[in-house]
Design a protein around this motif. Structure first.
Motif, mmCIF file in Angstrom:
data_model
loop_
_atom_site.group_PDB
_atom_site.id
_atom_site.type_symbol
_atom_site.label_atom_id
_atom_site.label_comp_id
_atom_site.label_asym_id
_atom_site.label_seq_id
_atom_site.Cartn_x
_atom_site.Cartn_y
_atom_site.Cartn_z
ATOM 1 N N UNK A 194 -13.474 -1.047 -2.411
ATOM 2 C CA UNK A 194 -12.667 -1.982 -3.189
ATOM 3 C C UNK A 194 -11.244 -2.039 -2.628
ATOM 4 N N UNK A 195 -10.581 -3.155 -2.830
ATOM 5 C CA UNK A 195 -9.183 -3.284 -2.457
ATOM 6 C C UNK A 195 -8.316 -2.587 -3.503
ATOM 7 N N UNK A 196 -7.315 -1.825 -3.031
ATOM 8 C CA UNK A 196 -6.456 -1.079 -3.950
ATOM 9 C C UNK A 196 -5.129 -0.774 -3.259
ATOM 10 N N UNK A 197 -4.057 -0.557 -4.026
ATOM 11 C CA UNK A 197 -2.786 -0.162 -3.409
ATOM 12 C C UNK A 197 -2.863 1.276 -2.905
ATOM 13 N N UNK A 198 -2.438 1.503 -1.678
ATOM 14 C CA UNK A 198 -2.432 2.843 -1.093
ATOM 15 C C UNK A 198 -1.075 3.117 -0.470
ATOM 16 N N UNK A 199 -0.720 4.363 -0.398
ATOM 17 C CA UNK A 199 0.550 4.762 0.209
ATOM 18 C C UNK A 199 0.335 4.982 1.698
ATOM 19 N N UNK A 200 1.075 4.221 2.513
ATOM 20 C CA UNK A 200 0.999 4.346 3.975
ATOM 21 C C UNK A 200 2.397 4.685 4.478
ATOM 22 N N UNK A 210 5.914 5.530 3.952
ATOM 23 C CA UNK A 210 6.817 5.337 2.825
ATOM 24 C C UNK A 210 6.604 3.991 2.146
ATOM 25 N N UNK A 211 5.488 3.322 2.478
ATOM 26 C CA UNK A 211 5.243 2.006 1.924
ATOM 27 C C UNK A 211 3.929 1.985 1.136
ATOM 28 N N UNK A 212 3.885 1.056 0.198
ATOM 29 C CA UNK A 212 2.644 0.817 -0.546
ATOM 30 C C UNK A 212 2.018 -0.450 0.014
ATOM 31 N N UNK A 213 0.800 -0.323 0.513
ATOM 32 C CA UNK A 213 0.108 -1.452 1.122
ATOM 33 C C UNK A 213 -1.255 -1.625 0.459
ATOM 34 N N UNK A 214 -1.873 -2.745 0.758
ATOM 35 C CA UNK A 214 -3.228 -2.986 0.247
ATOM 36 C C UNK A 214 -4.226 -2.386 1.234
#
Length: 435
Positions: free
Chosen positions: A384-390, A392-396
């Motif tokens: 599933x698509x979800x916000x993840x921490x990459x 120092x950024x939050x990406x999809x």
């Protein structure tokens, strides 16, 4: 001298099986390796081959009838040899010799229409159907059950078995409308103007009960209920959950499917990751043996396959040594034969670990029950698509939740955590599984 062949133990732990269909008849010559019958158990249909040569003299079990393991089912001997078979073993059909002595009264033939001096009403017979008869009809227990489930009128079906016996193939594709079975109108009873509270409660309960469909419990469903109840009550489960980022896996899968002839699924990647993890953490590649813990040198993984009426878990042997496409082809073959119940005995036994995937149904997360004597099972949810921490950024990103059910008798928390970490690492870095 004639040889009596008995019902074999086609699957470990099975105490009864049924002859799904005879592949030989009385008078046929057989050699060692000649298929004699298809034997149906609660998990699969297994083709049973002769271990002797000669002529079929007697068939002692009717198609569809349950037979205890070890009971006689067929006699093979010299052509023309007279066999003194006890009358209790003769089947109620000509040409096919008879029902085993251990069969209960429910397996005996029963009349499908009550005897009456009145003449039966004429019925127009459709293809594959016959006019109803007041004569005794021979029907296998399996067919009787299926007929009840589908609302079939067996008195209007012509049997293709010996002596007109109705077998499973005779009812394939038929339904209640085909056989012309109509529901009987309930008898109208006068309703008193006043009823007591007890009578009202009884009527309410009867109405609620009438709205319930009762589905007979199949042997497979009974086996699932027995084994999983035993597992949940005797195996100390504990659970570990992890989210895997599968963006790389999805891209690699797309490239593999574009360039290869064998289509690879997400589940194939998961199986490959589990196989590699079990090889890397050998303490987890184990099964419980009451007085010993068996640590396996081979990585054999069971795969849960949903089939009509239940599920089975065929085993992929040596999964860690297979290529990704080889693993995908093996799983596809096992799944196809599982759905047609054509798996062999050894393909349903063994293994130390299992994988169950409900992601294709949109299930995000679940916990699976361990199949003893396995030490664990991995439950795989949907990507599933979800916000993840990459950084120092939050990406999809694309996440997939996996849940490890572990048997605490075999695996301690640290070993189970090490295994799950190894699985997640391979899922998130799938390229390492291809080199």
């Amino acid at each position: 001298m004639a040889t009596t062949i008995r019902m074999p133990e086609v699957l470990t732990g099975v105490t009864e099986a049924a002859i799904a269909s005879w592949l030989v008849d009385v008078g046929d010559s057989v050699e060692v390796g000649t298929p004699l019958a298809e034997i149906e158990t609660e998990k699969a249909v297994v083709e049973y081959a002769s271990e002797v040569e000669g002529t079929v003299l007697e068939l002692l079990a009717a198609e569809g009838a349950g037979v205890a393991i070890g009971d006689p089912i067929i006699v093979v001997g010299a052509r023309g040899e007279v066999v003194d078979t006890p009358e209790a073993l003769h089947a109620p059909q000509a040409g096919h010799s008879a029902t085993p002595a251990s069969a209960d009264r429910s397996n005996a033939p029963e009349p499908v229409a009550a005897e009456s001096s009145a003449q039966p009403e004429p019925v127009l017979a459709a293809p594959g159907l016959s006019k109803p008869s007041a004569e005794r009809r021979f029907v296998s227990p399996l067919v009787r059950r299926l007929a009840r489930e589908r609302g079939l009128d067996l008195s209007k079906i012509a049997g293709s078995g010996p002596n007109g016996r109705i077998v499973r193939r005779d009812i394939e594709g038929l339904d209640a409308s085909t056989t012309g079975l109509a529901e009987r109108e309930p008898l109208a009873l006068p309703v008193p103007e006043r009823t007591s509270s007890a009578a009202t409660s009884h009527a309410t309960a009867a109405g609620a009960e009438a709205s319930v469909d009762e589905v007979p419990v199949t042997p497979m469903r009974r086996a699932i209920a027995r084994r999983l109840t035993e597992s949940k009550t005797t195996v100390p489960h504990f659970y570990l959950v992890a989210d895997c980022r599968v963006d790389r896996l999805m891209e690699l899968r797309r490239e593999v499917n574009e360039s290869g002839s064998v289509r690879v699924s997400v589940n194939d990647f998961v199986l490959k990751a589990v196989a590699g993890a079990l090889a890397a953490v050998p303490e987890a590649n184990a099964t419980w043996g009451d007085t010993v813990i068996r640590r396996h040198h081979e990585v054999d993984i069971a795969v849960a396959v949903a089939i009509d009426g239940g599920l089975v878990t065929p085993v992929v042997r040596g999964a860690d040594r297979m290529s990704l496409t080889g693993l995908a082809a093996s799983v596809a073959d096992l799944a196809d034969r599982a759905r047609s119940r054509k798996l062999a005995q050894h393909e349903l036994e063994g293994g130390s670990f299992a994988v169950s995937n409900l992601g294709m149904y949109g299930t995000q997360e679940f916990s699976a029950i361990i199949n003893p004597p396995h030490a664990g099972i991995l439950a795989v949810g949907a990507a599933r698509k979800a916000p993840v921490v990459d950084g120092d950024q939050i990406v999809v990103g694309t996440l997939m939740t996996v849940t490890l059910s572990a048997d605490h008798r075999v695996l301690d928390g640290a070993v189970a955590a090490e295994l799950l970490a190894a699985i997640v690492e391979r899922i998130e870095k799938p390229l390492q599984m291809l080199v």
